[in-house]
Design a protein around this motif. Structure first.
Motif, PDB file in Angstrom:
ATOM      1  N   LYS A  30       0.827  -1.203   0.000  1.00 46.11           N
ATOM      2  CA  LYS A  30       0.000   0.000   0.000  1.00 46.11           C
ATOM      3  C   LYS A  30       0.869   1.264   0.000  1.00 46.11           C
ATOM      4  N   LEU A  31       1.882   1.289   0.861  1.00 40.28           N
ATOM      5  CA  LEU A  31       2.697   2.498   0.983  1.00 40.28           C
ATOM      6  C   LEU A  31       3.641   2.669  -0.216  1.00 40.28           C
ATOM      7  N   THR A  32       4.081   1.548  -0.771  1.00 37.06           N
ATOM      8  CA  THR A  32       4.904   1.645  -1.986  1.00 37.06           C
ATOM      9  C   THR A  32       4.082   2.258  -3.121  1.00 37.06           C
ATOM     10  N   ALA A  33       2.821   1.814  -3.224  1.00 36.78           N
ATOM     11  CA  ALA A  33       1.924   2.363  -4.255  1.00 36.78           C
ATOM     12  C   ALA A  33       1.672   3.854  -4.010  1.00 36.78           C
ATOM     13  N   GLU A  34       1.473   4.227  -2.757  1.00 38.56           N
ATOM     14  CA  GLU A  34       1.269   5.647  -2.419  1.00 38.56           C
ATOM     15  C   GLU A  34       2.489   6.470  -2.832  1.00 38.56           C
ATOM     16  N   GLY A  35       3.666   5.903  -2.555  1.00 38.45           N
ATOM     17  CA  GLY A  35       4.909   6.597  -2.897  1.00 38.45           C
ATOM     18  C   GLY A  35       5.016   6.842  -4.384  1.00 38.45           C
ATOM     19  N   GLU A  36       4.671   5.803  -5.170  1.00 37.72           N
ATOM     20  CA  GLU A  36       4.735   5.944  -6.633  1.00 37.72           C
ATOM     21  C   GLU A  36       3.749   7.002  -7.120  1.00 37.72           C
ATOM     22  N   LYS A  37       2.564   6.979  -6.506  1.00 34.16           N
ATOM     23  CA  LYS A  37       1.506   7.909  -6.913  1.00 34.16           C
ATOM     24  C   LYS A  37       1.897   9.367  -6.619  1.00 34.16           C
ATOM     25  N   HIS A  38       2.516   9.579  -5.453  1.00 35.90           N
ATOM     26  CA  HIS A  38       2.788  10.955  -5.028  1.00 35.90           C
ATOM     27  C   HIS A  38       4.244  11.383  -5.217  1.00 35.90           C
ATOM     28  N   GLY A  39       5.047  10.467  -5.743  1.00 36.28           N
ATOM     29  CA  GLY A  39       6.437  10.828  -6.016  1.00 36.28           C
ATOM     30  C   GLY A  39       7.337  10.874  -4.800  1.00 36.28           C
ATOM     31  N   TRP A  40       7.021  10.082  -3.740  1.00 36.68           N
ATOM     32  CA  TRP A  40       7.966  10.004  -2.618  1.00 36.68           C
ATOM     33  C   TRP A  40       8.796   8.748  -2.773  1.00 36.68           C
ATOM     34  N   ASN A  41       9.966   8.806  -2.180  1.00 39.08           N
ATOM     35  CA  ASN A  41      10.771   7.608  -2.039  1.00 39.08           C
ATOM     36  C   ASN A  41      10.350   6.922  -0.725  1.00 39.08           C
ATOM     37  N   VAL A  42      10.082   5.619  -0.787  1.00 39.50           N
ATOM     38  CA  VAL A  42       9.682   4.894   0.426  1.00 39.50           C
ATOM     39  C   VAL A  42      10.735   3.844   0.766  1.00 39.50           C
ATOM     40  N   SER A  43      11.271   3.887   1.989  1.00 38.09           N
ATOM     41  CA  SER A  43      12.320   2.941   2.392  1.00 38.09           C
ATOM     42  C   SER A  43      11.884   2.116   3.594  1.00 38.09           C
ATOM     43  N   TYR A  44      12.325   0.870   3.588  1.00 40.52           N
ATOM     44  CA  TYR A  44      12.066  -0.037   4.705  1.00 40.52           C
ATOM     45  C   TYR A  44      13.378  -0.692   5.119  1.00 40.52           C
ATOM     46  N   PRO A  45      13.487  -1.082   6.387  1.00 39.48           N
ATOM     47  CA  PRO A  45      14.606  -1.969   6.718  1.00 39.48           C
ATOM     48  C   PRO A  45      14.283  -3.363   6.181  1.00 39.48           C
ATOM     49  N   ARG A  46      15.309  -4.218   6.064  1.00 39.14           N
ATOM     50  CA  ARG A  46      15.033  -5.613   5.697  1.00 39.14           C
ATOM     51  C   ARG A  46      14.084  -6.190   6.746  1.00 39.14           C
ATOM     52  N   LEU A  47      13.352  -7.247   6.387  1.00 35.61           N
ATOM     53  CA  LEU A  47      12.298  -7.762   7.266  1.00 35.61           C
ATOM     54  C   LEU A  47      12.809  -8.047   8.684  1.00 35.61           C
ATOM     55  N   GLU A  48      14.008  -8.647   8.802  1.00 36.75           N
ATOM     56  CA  GLU A  48      14.488  -9.033  10.128  1.00 36.75           C
ATOM     57  C   GLU A  48      14.851  -7.823  10.993  1.00 36.75           C
ATOM     58  N   PHE A  49      15.038  -6.648  10.374  1.00 36.99           N
ATOM     59  CA  PHE A  49      15.336  -5.460  11.174  1.00 36.99           C
ATOM     60  C   PHE A  49      14.105  -4.588  11.409  1.00 36.99           C
ATOM     61  N   CYS A  50      12.920  -5.090  10.960  1.00 38.92           N
ATOM     62  CA  CYS A  50      11.681  -4.405  11.328  1.00 38.92           C
ATOM     63  C   CYS A  50      11.399  -4.650  12.799  1.00 38.92           C
ATOM     64  N   THR A  51      11.557  -5.897  13.223  1.00 42.52           N
ATOM     65  CA  THR A  51      11.360  -6.224  14.638  1.00 42.52           C
ATOM     66  C   THR A  51      12.627  -5.847  15.412  1.00 42.52           C
ATOM     67  N   ASP A  52      12.560  -6.012  16.736  1.00 38.08           N
ATOM     68  CA  ASP A  52      13.675  -5.586  17.581  1.00 38.08           C
ATOM     69  C   ASP A  52      14.958  -6.325  17.198  1.00 38.08           C
ATOM     70  N   ASN A  53      16.064  -5.604  17.238  1.00 38.90           N
ATOM     71  CA  ASN A  53      17.349  -6.206  16.852  1.00 38.90           C
ATOM     72  C   ASN A  53      18.503  -5.379  17.398  1.00 38.90           C
ATOM     73  N   GLY A  54      19.675  -5.972  17.443  1.00 40.96           N
ATOM     74  CA  GLY A  54      20.838  -5.268  17.963  1.00 40.96           C
ATOM     75  C   GLY A  54      21.487  -4.356  16.933  1.00 40.96           C
ATOM     76  N   ALA A  55      21.262  -4.649  15.639  1.00 38.40           N
ATOM     77  CA  ALA A  55      21.922  -3.889  14.578  1.00 38.40           C
ATOM     78  C   ALA A  55      21.532  -2.413  14.614  1.00 38.40           C
ATOM     79  N   MET A  56      20.225  -2.163  14.807  1.00 43.06           N
ATOM     80  CA  MET A  56      19.774  -0.763  14.801  1.00 43.06           C
ATOM     81  C   MET A  56      20.318  -0.008  16.014  1.00 43.06           C
ATOM     82  N   ILE A  57      20.546  -0.726  17.104  1.00 39.12           N
ATOM     83  CA  ILE A  57      21.075  -0.087  18.319  1.00 39.12           C
ATOM     84  C   ILE A  57      22.568   0.208  18.131  1.00 39.12           C
TER      85      ILE A  57
END
Lengths: 341, 227
Positions: A278-305
């Motif tokens: 949904k958000l990727t489609a919104e980004g394309e429609k409105h011209g924003w860049n949309v970024s996500y972390p890889r799936l395993e870094f969406c949940t809690d992890n030590g890498a982001m800390i």
């Protein structure tokens, strides 16, 4: 600078080594999900007990994978809050102490800042400034990120977090704990258009969220239709669509309000495929860049800390010898006061 | 022999450093202060002794039983210091430690009862050996105060805050040789216990710094899923 990151704020023990020159060198995670599943939710005392067992073995594993000796570490970053206080204290005590033992600086990291910056661990990282949607079992918020440490809370949930609404709705539909991902799988088979769902708080201006009414709406629908097996998947699909569209509407407003062209999504619900689409489609429609972390870094992890801590250590920040941990720590107390919408 | 000891099982927080028999220490009643006090104290003691953390031969930690959160703060600190400086660790029982504190006051046979909250005490019996070391005389347990009180006898001294906080234990005061209700475990008393332990055991790697909780039932499982 090579920074060891430690995350123990809830039910995942996360450890990582981030190098400011070479990126992420290693990361390891131990999830306690199975431990808590029997109880239908996270038991704080059991979470703390598991962290104290798993932390050093994970640090050893991570260091082994990074190929570094302990003396090669230049700094230690640990999650100091918000989260379960007993769980936080395990990582904070060990992290702060091992920095002292190695005679290197330590930094206390705000858990949500870790999530905010997590997409910057990926290739082609988003650049400041950007708008971040943080969606997890504990939080739902939109934050304007101008630069490191300059965060303005644009809006947050007034009641349940989006992930919490997913989990509670899954529970009332009889899905096993943790229910959010199970609900998303069930929704794939359902007809999202069969039942009408509200889009809470979208009929008025502002960037606040509310999901508890949606949960009640779902309960009433299920009470009415629980004899009908196909209704379960249809309700799940309708619920998920209502949540993702509501989040998308608020993201659109936040992007308009700030004039930003970069949106980032982080937190456990950020792994939800329907939301990403949904958000990727919104980004394309409105011209924003949309970024996500890889799936395993969406949940809690030590890498982001490790990453967030490295940025602060490079900026010259240091923690004293007090082991700091805070169960509650509003993001805007870390940073500038919220700007009025 | 250089030993560092950390005690955090109760609302008392303490640290001791022994360098070839000379003992330096810090300690105070510190409810919810353990996290703030421990590392500055360790740093001060090392500076006073003029040694570095890496010069330490072993790190003695309180393995409990005691307050879960403060216990884990001490153990987290132990894990971090021991892992970082590559020092092995030595577990010391908080009940044995309280008995050793009482031994320094002349007690030879101790019934230790520390408040475990939830109307229970952590308790154990100890007796002093020929070297002045308190040795365990049976299993440590968590139990109702009246069960601990039933262990009282005229040759035993009551030790620990269980004897001031629970009527069942206050009531057996006259059946005991003496009572030390204000005696709590302290890091200075861990030094002789750790040295004694090292005579017949090898010090352990940092990851073996783990608590003994005694109370393991900490949550109820839901009986049956709701329909």
């Amino acid at each position: 600078m090579k920074v060891l990151g430690i995350e123990t704020s809830c039910d995942e023990t996360g450890v990582a080594v981030y190098d400011s020159e070479h990126g992420l060198l290693a990361h390891a995670l131990y999830s306690q999900v199975e431990l808590h599943a029997e109880y239908g939710g996270v038991v704080p005392e059991l979470a703390s007990r598991d962290h104290v067992r798993k932390l050093l073995p994970l640090i050893d594993q991570c260091l082994g994978e990074s190929g570094l000796t302990r003396d090669a570490i230049d700094g230690v970053a640990y999650t100091a809050g918000p989260g379960l206080i007993g769980a936080l204290l395990v990582g904070a005590a060990a992290g702060r102490s091992l920095a002292m033992a190695l005679d290197i600086p330590a930094i206390a990291v705000h858990h949500m800042e870790g999530h905010l910056l997590a997409p910057m661990l990926e290739e082609n990282p988003p650049a400041f400034p950007f708008v971040a949607l943080l969606v997890s079992g504990g939080h739902t918020m939109l934050v304007e990120v101008r630069e490191l440490g300059d965060y303005t809370l644009l809006g947050e949930t007034l009641d349940d977090a989006a992930g919490e609404a997913f989990d509670k709705t899954a529970k009332l539909l009889g899905l096993p704990y943790p229910g959010g991902p199970a609900l998303a799988r069930l929704a794939e088979r359902g007809d999202a258009g069969r039942f009408a769902f509200p889009r809470p708080m979208t009929d008025r201006p502002g960037l606040e969220f509310s999901f508890s009414g949606l949960k009640t709406h779902t309960r009433n629908l299920w009470l009415e239709h629980n004899e009908d097996q196909s209704a379960r998947a249809d309700i799940a699909a309708g619920f998920q669509k209502a949540v993702t569209e509501t989040l998308a509407i608020k993201c659109r407003r936040a992007m308009q309000q700030t004039g930003s062209g970069q949106l980032i999504i982080s937190g456990g619900v950020g792994a939800n495929i329907a939301l990403r689409e949904k958000l990727t489609a919104e980004g394309e429609k409105h011209g924003w860049n949309v970024s996500y972390p890889r799936l395993e870094f969406c949940t809690d992890n030590g890498a982001m800390i490790a990453f967030a801590g490295c940025k602060h250590l490079l900026a010259g920040e240091r923690q004293d010898l007090e082991i700091s941990a805070r169960a509650r720590w509003p993001l805007d107390q870390l940073v500038s006061a919220p700007r009025l919408a | 022999m250089k030993l560092l000891a950390i005690e955090t099982a109760t609302e008392r927080c303490s640290v001791a450093l022994s360098v070839d028999g000379e003992v330096l220490s810090r300690g105070q009643q510190a409810p919810r202060q353990h996290a703030a006090l421990l590392l500055p104290w360790v740093k001060e003691l090392l500076a006073e002794a003029g040694i570095r953390l890496r010069d330490i031969d072993a790190l003695a930690f309180s393995r409990g039983p005691g307050s879960f959160t403060s216990l884990r703060i001490g153990i987290g600190v132990t894990q971090g210091l021991a892992w970082g400086a590559e020092i092995p660790v030595v577990p010391v029982s908080s009940l044995n430690c309280a008995a050793q504190v009482a031994a320094q006051q002349g007690v030879t046979h101790a019934l230790v009862a520390l408040d475990a909250r939830m109307a229970e005490v952590f308790c154990g019996r100890f007796h002093v050996d020929g070297s002045g070391i308190m040795q365990p005389g049976g299993e440590e347990r968590v139990c109702a105060p009246h069960i601990a009180a039933a262990m009282a006898g005229p040759d035993l001294s009551g030790v620990g805050n269980g004897f001031e906080r629970y009527p069942a234990l206050q009531n057996v005061t006259r059946d005991l040789a003496s009572v030390y209700p204000e005696t709590l475990p302290d890091a200075t008393a861990m030094i002789p216990l750790a040295l004694n332990w090292l005579q017949s055991n090898s010090a352990l790697p940092a990851s073996k710094a783990q608590p003994v909780y005694l109370r393991d039932k900490v949550a109820e499982k839901p009986r049956a899923p709701r329909p």
